[in-house]
Design a protein around this motif. Structure first.
Motif, PDB file in Angstrom:
ATOM      1  N   MET A  24      41.997  35.092  55.760  1.00  0.00           N
ATOM      2  CA  MET A  24      40.979  36.099  55.543  1.00  0.00           C
ATOM      3  C   MET A  24      41.112  36.790  54.195  1.00  0.00           C
ATOM      4  O   MET A  24      40.579  37.874  53.994  1.00  0.00           O
ATOM      5  CB  MET A  24      41.025  37.125  56.677  1.00  0.00           C
ATOM      6  CG  MET A  24      40.706  36.540  58.040  1.00  0.00           C
ATOM      7  SD  MET A  24      39.178  35.546  58.046  1.00  0.00           S
ATOM      8  CE  MET A  24      37.961  36.825  57.703  1.00  0.00           C
ATOM      9  N   ALA A  25      41.837  36.199  53.276  1.00  0.00           N
ATOM     10  CA  ALA A  25      41.926  36.763  51.931  1.00  0.00           C
ATOM     11  C   ALA A  25      40.569  36.667  51.250  1.00  0.00           C
ATOM     12  O   ALA A  25      39.700  35.893  51.647  1.00  0.00           O
ATOM     13  CB  ALA A  25      42.984  36.019  51.123  1.00  0.00           C
ATOM     14  N   ALA A  26      40.386  37.460  50.209  1.00  0.00           N
ATOM     15  CA  ALA A  26      39.128  37.417  49.465  1.00  0.00           C
ATOM     16  C   ALA A  26      39.034  36.106  48.699  1.00  0.00           C
ATOM     17  O   ALA A  26      40.047  35.529  48.299  1.00  0.00           O
ATOM     18  CB  ALA A  26      39.068  38.590  48.502  1.00  0.00           C
ATOM     19  N   PRO A  27      37.820  35.604  48.484  1.00  0.00           N
ATOM     20  CA  PRO A  27      37.680  34.383  47.678  1.00  0.00           C
ATOM     21  C   PRO A  27      38.133  34.613  46.243  1.00  0.00           C
ATOM     22  O   PRO A  27      38.096  35.745  45.741  1.00  0.00           O
ATOM     23  CB  PRO A  27      36.180  34.082  47.754  1.00  0.00           C
ATOM     24  CG  PRO A  27      35.540  35.382  48.116  1.00  0.00           C
ATOM     25  CD  PRO A  27      36.525  36.112  48.971  1.00  0.00           C
ATOM     26  N   ALA A  28      38.570  33.543  45.589  1.00  0.00           N
ATOM     27  CA  ALA A  28      39.060  33.642  44.217  1.00  0.00           C
ATOM     28  C   ALA A  28      38.010  34.243  43.293  1.00  0.00           C
ATOM     29  O   ALA A  28      38.336  35.053  42.409  1.00  0.00           O
ATOM     30  CB  ALA A  28      39.478  32.263  43.714  1.00  0.00           C
ATOM     31  N   VAL A  29      36.769  33.849  43.467  1.00  0.00           N
ATOM     32  CA  VAL A  29      35.620  34.403  42.736  1.00  0.00           C
ATOM     33  C   VAL A  29      34.416  34.341  43.658  1.00  0.00           C
ATOM     34  O   VAL A  29      34.427  33.630  44.667  1.00  0.00           O
ATOM     35  CB  VAL A  29      35.304  33.606  41.444  1.00  0.00           C
ATOM     36  CG1 VAL A  29      36.380  33.769  40.399  1.00  0.00           C
ATOM     37  CG2 VAL A  29      35.081  32.135  41.751  1.00  0.00           C
ATOM     38  N   THR A  30      33.366  35.040  43.315  1.00  0.00           N
ATOM     39  CA  THR A  30      32.113  34.882  44.042  1.00  0.00           C
ATOM     40  C   THR A  30      31.426  33.610  43.576  1.00  0.00           C
ATOM     41  O   THR A  30      31.730  33.077  42.503  1.00  0.00           O
ATOM     42  CB  THR A  30      31.181  36.071  43.810  1.00  0.00           C
ATOM     43  OG1 THR A  30      30.789  36.077  42.418  1.00  0.00           O
ATOM     44  CG2 THR A  30      31.863  37.395  44.149  1.00  0.00           C
ATOM     45  N   LYS A  31      30.497  33.130  44.342  1.00  0.00           N
ATOM     46  CA  LYS A  31      29.776  31.917  43.948  1.00  0.00           C
ATOM     47  C   LYS A  31      28.965  32.144  42.677  1.00  0.00           C
ATOM     48  O   LYS A  31      28.879  31.254  41.815  1.00  0.00           O
ATOM     49  CB  LYS A  31      28.894  31.450  45.098  1.00  0.00           C
ATOM     50  CG  LYS A  31      29.705  31.007  46.315  1.00  0.00           C
ATOM     51  CD  LYS A  31      28.820  30.637  47.492  1.00  0.00           C
ATOM     52  CE  LYS A  31      29.677  30.290  48.707  1.00  0.00           C
ATOM     53  NZ  LYS A  31      28.866  29.979  49.909  1.00  0.00           N
ATOM     54  N   ASP A  32      28.378  33.340  42.553  1.00  0.00           N
ATOM     55  CA  ASP A  32      27.615  33.636  41.338  1.00  0.00           C
ATOM     56  C   ASP A  32      28.531  33.643  40.121  1.00  0.00           C
ATOM     57  O   ASP A  32      28.168  33.132  39.049  1.00  0.00           O
ATOM     58  CB  ASP A  32      26.911  34.988  41.464  1.00  0.00           C
ATOM     59  CG  ASP A  32      25.714  34.942  42.405  1.00  0.00           C
ATOM     60  OD1 ASP A  32      25.251  33.830  42.730  1.00  0.00           O
ATOM     61  OD2 ASP A  32      25.243  36.028  42.811  1.00  0.00           O
ATOM     62  N   ARG A  33      29.726  34.219  40.264  1.00  0.00           N
ATOM     63  CA  ARG A  33      30.669  34.268  39.150  1.00  0.00           C
ATOM     64  C   ARG A  33      31.147  32.862  38.795  1.00  0.00           C
ATOM     65  O   ARG A  33      31.291  32.526  37.611  1.00  0.00           O
ATOM     66  CB  ARG A  33      31.866  35.153  39.515  1.00  0.00           C
ATOM     67  CG  ARG A  33      32.950  35.240  38.443  1.00  0.00           C
ATOM     68  CD  ARG A  33      32.418  35.773  37.133  1.00  0.00           C
ATOM     69  NE  ARG A  33      33.486  35.949  36.161  1.00  0.00           N
ATOM     70  CZ  ARG A  33      33.306  35.887  34.851  1.00  0.00           C
ATOM     71  NH1 ARG A  33      32.080  35.672  34.354  1.00  0.00           N
ATOM     72  NH2 ARG A  33      34.319  36.081  34.025  1.00  0.00           N
TER      73      ARG A  33
END
Length: 301
Positions: A24-33
């Motif tokens: 449940m960690a945050a994604p490395a980046v957002t898809k937009d980024r």
């Protein structure tokens, strides 16, 4: 992305360790980024390619990728070849959830008829995102496991029976000795057989070829697949030495253009890197599904 695909001995060659990530960690980046980073890389890389600007290239690439593309710049400059701008199409983003560094994500895309499996990394907070690997898949990549939000899962170096962190060493042993462990195919058992055949043919012409394959120090990166296995990016380093008894048998052109000057009189020593992309099943041998090979160093005497 600036490639010239060739080989020294008709052998297609190959990174090693990946960071785990809590579910449940945050994604490395957002898809937009991630899309912005791919567009930035494309823009800067096209500018660097137009003048073979190695310093500019180093602002968007790192590791084996940078070493290989720098060598390609030198080859193209020596051959007086011009670059053609490229554009990625149909990108698909595979972004793992991660809590530490390096952070990374992968993108599959195409340029013309060429498929790519790009991997970007960030080594520290607020550090630059750099292209670290870009092997060419032989077919469209499918089967990466995604969660309900569309994010991928990173696989640790020892999280599978056939550990992603040891695939490069296993592959190097197959290429060197024909040992088992990898699934048979053109990049493994057939590549070893081709090398043995090349050694015999060269010996008949008065050339002794000695090859050594080792896992490159660059880490491997892996994503969980839907079958419980992993999709792994890794690099193998090949050292070759050609000892000759007659001048003119071994040349310094082709993939070596721009790396050495002069004729090969007695010995040619080369170093090549091959990036590999492999599917590692939960059970069974890893199957190579992509590669990018480049000679990066050469000396002649």
């Amino acid at each position: 992305m600036f490639r010239h695909i060739s080989a020294l001995t008709a052998v297609l060659l190959p990174l090693a360790a990946c960071g785990g990530s809590p579910a449940m960690a945050a994604p490395a980046v957002t898809k937009d980024r991630a899309a912005q980073l791919l567009a930035h890389y494309q823009s800067v890389n096209n500018r660097a390619n137009s003048t073979f600007d190695e310093k500019l290239l180093a602002t968007v690439e790192t590791g084996a990728q940078l070493d290989m593309d720098r060598a390609e710049y030198r080859r193209r400059a020596a051959a007086k070849e011009k670059s053609t701008p490229f554009a990625y199409t149909a990108p698909a983003y595979y972004i793992p959830r991660q809590s530490g560094f390096p952070k990374w994500f992968a993108v599959t895309a195409t340029t013309g008829k060429t498929r790519h499996a790009l991997l970007f990394t960030q080594d520290r907070p607020d550090g630059p995102w750099l292209l670290t690997a870009d092997p060419f898949p032989t077919a469209t990549i499918t089967g990466v496991a995604l969660d309900k939000d569309g994010y991928a899962t990173a696989v640790g170096p020892d999280d599978l029976k056939q550990a992603p962190g040891k695939i490069a060493a296993m592959h190097a042993a197959t290429l060197s000795n024909g040992t088992s462990g990898m699934a048979p195919g053109p990049y493994t058992t057939q590549a070893h057989a081709a090398l043995v055949k090349a050694e015999s043919a060269l010996k008949n012409r008065g050339v002794t070829l000695t090859s050594d394959f080792r896992p490159d120090p660059q880490r491997a990166f892996a994503l969980r697949t839907t079958d419980g296995g992993a999709l792994v990016w890794y690099v193998v380093r090949q050292s070759e030495t050609y000892d000759v008894t007659k001048q003119g048998v071994i040349g310094s052109g082709g993939d070596l253009t721009g790396l050495i000057n002069g004729k090969v009189r007695h010995r040619l020593a080369t170093t090549a890197l091959t990036q590999y992309l492999a599917l590692v099943p939960a059970q069974g041998g890893a199957r190579v599904v992509g590669s990018y090979r480049k000679a990066i160093q050469a000396t002649a005497s």
